[in-house]
Design a protein around this motif. Structure first.
Motif, PDB file in Angstrom:
ATOM      1  N   GLU A  24      -7.127 -59.895  34.666  1.00  0.00           N
ATOM      2  CA  GLU A  24      -7.402 -60.683  35.658  1.00  0.00           C
ATOM      3  C   GLU A  24      -7.994 -61.606  34.514  1.00  0.00           C
ATOM      4  O   GLU A  24      -7.350 -63.048  34.628  1.00  0.00           O
ATOM      5  CB  GLU A  24      -9.487 -60.860  35.757  1.00  0.00           C
ATOM      6  CG  GLU A  24      -9.858 -59.610  37.267  1.00  0.00           C
ATOM      7  CD  GLU A  24     -10.903 -59.778  37.813  1.00  0.00           C
ATOM      8  OE1 GLU A  24     -11.478 -60.444  36.854  1.00  0.00           O
ATOM      9  OE2 GLU A  24     -11.723 -58.637  38.505  1.00  0.00           O
ATOM     10  N   GLU A  25      -7.675 -61.422  33.753  1.00  0.00           N
ATOM     11  CA  GLU A  25      -7.806 -62.553  32.750  1.00  0.00           C
ATOM     12  C   GLU A  25      -6.917 -63.400  32.455  1.00  0.00           C
ATOM     13  O   GLU A  25      -6.976 -64.356  31.450  1.00  0.00           O
ATOM     14  CB  GLU A  25      -8.319 -61.689  30.620  1.00  0.00           C
ATOM     15  CG  GLU A  25      -8.439 -62.469  29.567  1.00  0.00           C
ATOM     16  CD  GLU A  25      -8.749 -61.981  28.813  1.00  0.00           C
ATOM     17  OE1 GLU A  25      -7.687 -62.446  27.563  1.00  0.00           O
ATOM     18  OE2 GLU A  25      -9.655 -60.825  28.679  1.00  0.00           O
ATOM     19  N   LEU A  26      -4.980 -62.218  32.393  1.00  0.00           N
ATOM     20  CA  LEU A  26      -4.299 -63.338  32.449  1.00  0.00           C
ATOM     21  C   LEU A  26      -3.759 -63.433  34.018  1.00  0.00           C
ATOM     22  O   LEU A  26      -2.753 -64.358  33.947  1.00  0.00           O
ATOM     23  CB  LEU A  26      -3.051 -62.204  31.844  1.00  0.00           C
ATOM     24  CG  LEU A  26      -3.422 -61.150  30.919  1.00  0.00           C
ATOM     25  CD1 LEU A  26      -2.391 -60.414  30.392  1.00  0.00           C
ATOM     26  CD2 LEU A  26      -2.927 -62.292  29.656  1.00  0.00           C
ATOM     27  N   GLY A  27      -4.323 -64.502  35.079  1.00  0.00           N
ATOM     28  CA  GLY A  27      -4.054 -64.239  36.301  1.00  0.00           C
ATOM     29  C   GLY A  27      -3.927 -63.809  36.677  1.00  0.00           C
ATOM     30  O   GLY A  27      -3.051 -63.658  38.230  1.00  0.00           O
ATOM     31  N   PHE A  28      -3.545 -61.823  36.802  1.00  0.00           N
ATOM     32  CA  PHE A  28      -2.950 -61.630  37.932  1.00  0.00           C
ATOM     33  C   PHE A  28      -4.365 -60.742  38.825  1.00  0.00           C
ATOM     34  O   PHE A  28      -5.306 -59.915  38.233  1.00  0.00           O
ATOM     35  CB  PHE A  28      -2.166 -60.156  37.060  1.00  0.00           C
ATOM     36  CG  PHE A  28      -1.378 -60.882  36.419  1.00  0.00           C
ATOM     37  CD1 PHE A  28      -0.372 -61.329  36.863  1.00  0.00           C
ATOM     38  CD2 PHE A  28      -0.812 -60.928  34.730  1.00  0.00           C
ATOM     39  CE1 PHE A  28       0.306 -61.859  36.497  1.00  0.00           C
ATOM     40  CE2 PHE A  28      -0.312 -61.229  34.513  1.00  0.00           C
ATOM     41  CZ  PHE A  28       0.926 -61.843  34.928  1.00  0.00           C
ATOM     42  N   GLU A  29      -3.572 -60.069  39.248  1.00  0.00           N
ATOM     43  CA  GLU A  29      -4.970 -58.847  40.445  1.00  0.00           C
ATOM     44  C   GLU A  29      -4.307 -57.905  41.108  1.00  0.00           C
ATOM     45  O   GLU A  29      -2.213 -57.520  41.540  1.00  0.00           O
ATOM     46  CB  GLU A  29      -5.337 -60.041  41.794  1.00  0.00           C
ATOM     47  CG  GLU A  29      -6.628 -59.001  42.347  1.00  0.00           C
ATOM     48  CD  GLU A  29      -6.483 -59.738  44.210  1.00  0.00           C
ATOM     49  OE1 GLU A  29      -7.645 -58.828  45.037  1.00  0.00           O
ATOM     50  OE2 GLU A  29      -6.616 -60.520  44.181  1.00  0.00           O
ATOM     51  N   LEU A  30      -4.315 -56.242  40.511  1.00  0.00           N
ATOM     52  CA  LEU A  30      -3.445 -55.322  41.450  1.00  0.00           C
ATOM     53  C   LEU A  30      -4.217 -55.149  42.252  1.00  0.00           C
ATOM     54  O   LEU A  30      -5.192 -54.842  42.476  1.00  0.00           O
ATOM     55  CB  LEU A  30      -4.619 -54.422  39.794  1.00  0.00           C
ATOM     56  CG  LEU A  30      -3.328 -53.390  39.554  1.00  0.00           C
ATOM     57  CD1 LEU A  30      -2.264 -53.038  39.554  1.00  0.00           C
ATOM     58  CD2 LEU A  30      -3.565 -51.708  38.600  1.00  0.00           C
ATOM     59  N   ASP A 101      13.117 -58.458  35.573  1.00  0.00           N
ATOM     60  CA  ASP A 101      13.656 -57.516  34.518  1.00  0.00           C
ATOM     61  C   ASP A 101      13.316 -56.297  34.515  1.00  0.00           C
ATOM     62  O   ASP A 101      13.450 -55.684  35.709  1.00  0.00           O
ATOM     63  CB  ASP A 101      11.469 -57.812  33.822  1.00  0.00           C
ATOM     64  CG  ASP A 101      11.842 -58.354  32.435  1.00  0.00           C
ATOM     65  OD1 ASP A 101      13.322 -57.880  32.151  1.00  0.00           O
ATOM     66  OD2 ASP A 101      11.351 -59.799  32.313  1.00  0.00           O
ATOM     67  N   TYR A 102      14.104 -55.883  33.158  1.00  0.00           N
ATOM     68  CA  TYR A 102      14.080 -54.167  33.666  1.00  0.00           C
ATOM     69  C   TYR A 102      13.525 -53.901  31.802  1.00  0.00           C
ATOM     70  O   TYR A 102      14.234 -54.686  31.109  1.00  0.00           O
ATOM     71  CB  TYR A 102      16.613 -54.554  33.201  1.00  0.00           C
ATOM     72  CG  TYR A 102      16.299 -53.000  33.872  1.00  0.00           C
ATOM     73  CD1 TYR A 102      16.945 -52.176  35.183  1.00  0.00           C
ATOM     74  CD2 TYR A 102      16.243 -51.989  32.756  1.00  0.00           C
ATOM     75  CE1 TYR A 102      17.086 -51.108  35.036  1.00  0.00           C
ATOM     76  CE2 TYR A 102      18.012 -50.767  32.547  1.00  0.00           C
ATOM     77  CZ  TYR A 102      17.395 -50.178  33.984  1.00  0.00           C
ATOM     78  OH  TYR A 102      17.639 -48.945  33.338  1.00  0.00           O
ATOM     79  N   LEU A 103      12.935 -53.498  31.761  1.00  0.00           N
ATOM     80  CA  LEU A 103      12.437 -53.311  30.906  1.00  0.00           C
ATOM     81  C   LEU A 103      12.417 -51.210  30.989  1.00  0.00           C
ATOM     82  O   LEU A 103      11.873 -50.258  31.373  1.00  0.00           O
ATOM     83  CB  LEU A 103      10.831 -53.165  30.728  1.00  0.00           C
ATOM     84  CG  LEU A 103      10.423 -54.488  31.075  1.00  0.00           C
ATOM     85  CD1 LEU A 103       8.783 -54.941  31.504  1.00  0.00           C
ATOM     86  CD2 LEU A 103      10.683 -55.524  30.101  1.00  0.00           C
ATOM     87  N   LEU A 104      12.420 -50.975  28.888  1.00  0.00           N
ATOM     88  CA  LEU A 104      12.370 -49.985  28.853  1.00  0.00           C
ATOM     89  C   LEU A 104      12.099 -49.324  28.300  1.00  0.00           C
ATOM     90  O   LEU A 104      10.843 -49.785  27.302  1.00  0.00           O
ATOM     91  CB  LEU A 104      13.722 -49.829  27.904  1.00  0.00           C
ATOM     92  CG  LEU A 104      15.570 -50.174  28.046  1.00  0.00           C
ATOM     93  CD1 LEU A 104      16.182 -49.868  26.980  1.00  0.00           C
ATOM     94  CD2 LEU A 104      15.712 -48.789  29.093  1.00  0.00           C
ATOM     95  N   LYS A 105      11.503 -48.178  28.892  1.00  0.00           N
ATOM     96  CA  LYS A 105      10.103 -47.555  28.270  1.00  0.00           C
ATOM     97  C   LYS A 105      10.828 -46.537  26.840  1.00  0.00           C
ATOM     98  O   LYS A 105      11.756 -46.386  26.250  1.00  0.00           O
ATOM     99  CB  LYS A 105       9.593 -45.774  29.212  1.00  0.00           C
ATOM    100  CG  LYS A 105       9.407 -46.387  30.515  1.00  0.00           C
ATOM    101  CD  LYS A 105       8.676 -45.592  31.096  1.00  0.00           C
ATOM    102  CE  LYS A 105       8.596 -45.786  32.665  1.00  0.00           C
ATOM    103  NZ  LYS A 105       8.465 -44.123  32.990  1.00  0.00           N
ATOM    104  N   PRO A 106       9.826 -45.880  25.923  1.00  0.00           N
ATOM    105  CA  PRO A 106       7.755 -46.761  25.835  1.00  0.00           C
ATOM    106  C   PRO A 106       7.731 -48.107  25.920  1.00  0.00           C
ATOM    107  O   PRO A 106       8.424 -48.764  24.751  1.00  0.00           O
ATOM    108  CB  PRO A 106       7.463 -46.218  24.984  1.00  0.00           C
ATOM    109  CG  PRO A 106       8.455 -45.614  24.357  1.00  0.00           C
ATOM    110  CD  PRO A 106       9.833 -45.454  24.603  1.00  0.00           C
ATOM    111  N   GLU A 114       3.829 -59.772  27.850  1.00  0.00           N
ATOM    112  CA  GLU A 114       4.287 -60.992  26.918  1.00  0.00           C
ATOM    113  C   GLU A 114       5.686 -61.515  28.865  1.00  0.00           C
ATOM    114  O   GLU A 114       5.961 -62.083  28.923  1.00  0.00           O
ATOM    115  CB  GLU A 114       4.963 -60.790  25.976  1.00  0.00           C
ATOM    116  CG  GLU A 114       6.253 -61.925  25.813  1.00  0.00           C
ATOM    117  CD  GLU A 114       6.787 -61.818  23.998  1.00  0.00           C
ATOM    118  OE1 GLU A 114       8.373 -62.562  24.198  1.00  0.00           O
ATOM    119  OE2 GLU A 114       6.366 -61.410  23.539  1.00  0.00           O
ATOM    120  N   ARG A 115       6.260 -59.905  28.812  1.00  0.00           N
ATOM    121  CA  ARG A 115       6.836 -60.666  29.899  1.00  0.00           C
ATOM    122  C   ARG A 115       6.051 -60.630  30.877  1.00  0.00           C
ATOM    123  O   ARG A 115       6.870 -61.247  31.975  1.00  0.00           O
ATOM    124  CB  ARG A 115       7.707 -58.723  30.154  1.00  0.00           C
ATOM    125  CG  ARG A 115       8.861 -58.801  29.416  1.00  0.00           C
ATOM    126  CD  ARG A 115       9.697 -59.127  29.167  1.00  0.00           C
ATOM    127  NE  ARG A 115      10.726 -58.967  27.987  1.00  0.00           N
ATOM    128  CZ  ARG A 115      11.521 -58.724  28.520  1.00  0.00           C
ATOM    129  NH1 ARG A 115      11.632 -58.186  28.808  1.00  0.00           N
ATOM    130  NH2 ARG A 115      12.395 -57.909  27.092  1.00  0.00           N
TER     131      ARG A 115
END
Length: 549
Positions: A24-30, A101-106, A114-115
């Motif tokens: 929520e702080e970042l402007g998202f809703e799960l 975007d394609y992010l590698l774990k971990p 950031e992404r």
């Protein structure tokens, strides 16, 4: 809030992602989560998130398959893939699908935040761009609507030959080829007042017009156009066997919109007679206009010309007291309110039909009496003079001293009485229009002053200005176009472009700064509009001016 859906088969990873991001702080809703692609897909379709974060390797349905199917169902969906595989083939497939975007774990908390923040910024930028281009399309439609209005007006009045009609239709992108045609004319408020005494802004009317424009803009067989300052026309086209059904459908839609709420507005709809040639459109328009002029005497909201004609025909074969048509009209035609209503709301072109219908409603038999005929003449005269005095108009020229001479001349027969009444009413409407011109000038001055002091506000609109001028949006739109020679949006755009040119000439401001200064948040949108209206980009304009200097 940007809505996010999470698909990850490893419970620990899924729970870690859920806990470590301050959504929520970042402007998202799960809005949802799933342990594999097969379970995720129906949930995605139902939830319609803005962003999907999915693992690439999951049972039953992997992340790439999910991304591909999800994109097919939700083309605007943004996708981030989490993968433990540093494999170019996987990345290549993801790019082909349209993954964001394609992010590698971990992946660390800060890296993911950031992404996600970058994606949100891109999303908001794209959303703003989309809104502005949609706005631009609406504004361009306003330009086209003005040209279309002139075209339809010329078409229904028969002032163009057929070759010219087809050429102009093709230029405007209007498909008018059909086997049969019909015309509807309607007003959202038959109480609209040319005298300027009752007019005011109406939210209901603005909403109704928006709903009507939305319906007709997408209709394959109906085109909406303005008939005059207070009324609209609809040109219907179709096959011979379907034109009646199309007419019925559009009548029903207009009726549904105009009676959707309890309103004191007295709307009225007239339906013309179908014709089978485009060259006969004028005839269809004439029959619709003839029915429309009955709104001052007819007590219901919808009148078909064919119905009116049948009832008038029957009335010639039956006693007046049994006339079915007169059961629907206001038989108390001598009530001064009826004349007052026409004097306030009628237009010059309707005067002849109205006066004849007015005398028809009174009845031919009583009009054979000289005494009664003189009484009706004096009633018309008194109503006209009372109306004009109420507007503060000079009536000296309409009040000759010798009343007996007037009665002797106009009371000879019914035809003389009708001719005198028509002359009096016509003169009154001419004086009324001259008088209302002063009020219209005041309305336009208020509007123009407001536009010139608020043009830099992004949200300024026709409704906003109409509200400030205290007139209905419908009335203001027609009034502005007729008196200014251009639509409201054309005037506003021209004003903004002139200011932009001034800033380009006299300052070193960048295009993006100028855009914000004149009411456009988006510099690309401003540049596009500048080029379309001025024939060159802002930077080219500045360069040309500098070269000349």
């Amino acid at each position: 809030m940007l809505k996010i859906f999470l698909a990850e088969d490893e419970v620990i990873v899924r729970e870690t992602i859920k806990r470590m991001i301050p959504w929520e702080e970042l402007g998202f809703e799960l809005v949802g989560e799933a342990a594999d692609g097969e379970m995720a897909l129906p949930l995605l379709i139902r939830q319609k998130p803005d962003l999907l974060i999915t693992d690439i390797k999951m049972p039953f349905m992997d992340g790439l398959t999910l991304a591909k199917l999800a994109k097919k169902e939700l083309p605007e969906l943004k996708i981030v893939i989490l993968s433990g595989y540093d494999d170019f083939n996987y990345a290549k497939q993801a790019i082909n699908i349209g993954v964001e975007d394609y992010l590698l774990k971990p992946i660390t908390k800060n890296a993911l935040i950031e992404r996600l923040s970058e994606i949100r910024s891109r999303y908001e930028h794209e959303k703003t761009q989309k809104e502005y281009y949609e706005k631009f399309q609406r504004e361009m439609q306003a330009y086209e609507k003005n040209s279309s209005r002139d075209f339809f007006e010329a078409l229904v009045r028969g002032s163009m030959d057929m070759m010219e009609v087809y050429k102009k239709a093709e230029k405007l992108g209007v498909d008018i080829v059909a086997e049969a045609y019909n015309i509807l004319i309607f007003t959202m408020n038959s109480e609209e007042d040319f005298s300027g005494q009752k007019e005011g802004y109406s939210e209901w009317e603005a909403e109704s017009l928006e709903m009507l424009e939305e319906f007709f803009s997408g209709h394959p067989s109906a085109m909406l156009f303005r008939s005059n300052i207070f009324s609209y026309g609809v040109l219907l086209k179709g096959q011979k066997e379907s034109i009646k059904e199309i007419t019925k459908e559009c009548v029903g839609k207009i009726q549904g919109i105009l009676k959707r709420k309890e309103s004191k507005r007295e709307w009225f709809l007239a339906v013309g007679q179908p014709v089978e040639r485009l060259s006969q459109i004028k005839k269809s328009y004439h029959t619709a206009s003839r029915a429309f002029s009955q709104r001052y005497l007819y007590v219901e909201n919808i009148l078909y010309y064919d119905e009116m004609e049948m009832m008038e025909h029957r009335s010639g074969q039956a006693d007046t007291n049994d006339n079915a048509y007169l059961k629907k009209v206001d038989v108390n035609a001598l009530n001064p309110a009826i004349l007052q209503k026409f004097l306030s709301n009628g237009i010059q072109e309707e005067t002849e039909n109205f006066v004849k219908d007015y005398f028809y409603a009174i009845g031919q038999e009583p009009m054979e009496s000289l005494v009664f005929r003189n009484y009706v003449i004096l009633n018309v005269r008194f109503s006209v003079i009372t109306f004009l005095k109420g507007l503060g108009c000079d009536t000296e020229g309409m009040e000759p001293e010798n009343t007996e001479e007037i009665l002797a001349e106009s009371g000879k027969n019914i035809e003389s009485a009708i001719a005198y009444a028509e002359k009096m009413v016509s003169q009154a409407i001419t004086i009324r229009d001259q008088n209302s011109g002063n009020k219209n000038r005041s309305i336009l001055k208020t509007a123009v002053d407001f536009i010139e002091s608020h043009y830099m506000e992004e949200e300024i609109s026709l409704n906003t200005v109409a509200n400030v001028a205290n007139v209905s949006a419908n009335h203001f739109s027609a009034l502005f176009s007729q008196n200014m020679g251009q639509t409201f949006i054309e005037y506003l755009t021209s004003l903004r472009m002139n200011k932009a040119k001034e800033l380009l000439r006299c300052t070193g401001m960048r295009s993006s700064e100028i855009a914000g200064e004149i009411g456009y948040k988006d510099a690309h949108y401003f540049s596009y509009l500048f080029k379309k209206t001025q024939g060159m980009t802002p930077s080219d304009y500045r360069k040309v001016r500098e070269d000349k200097a």
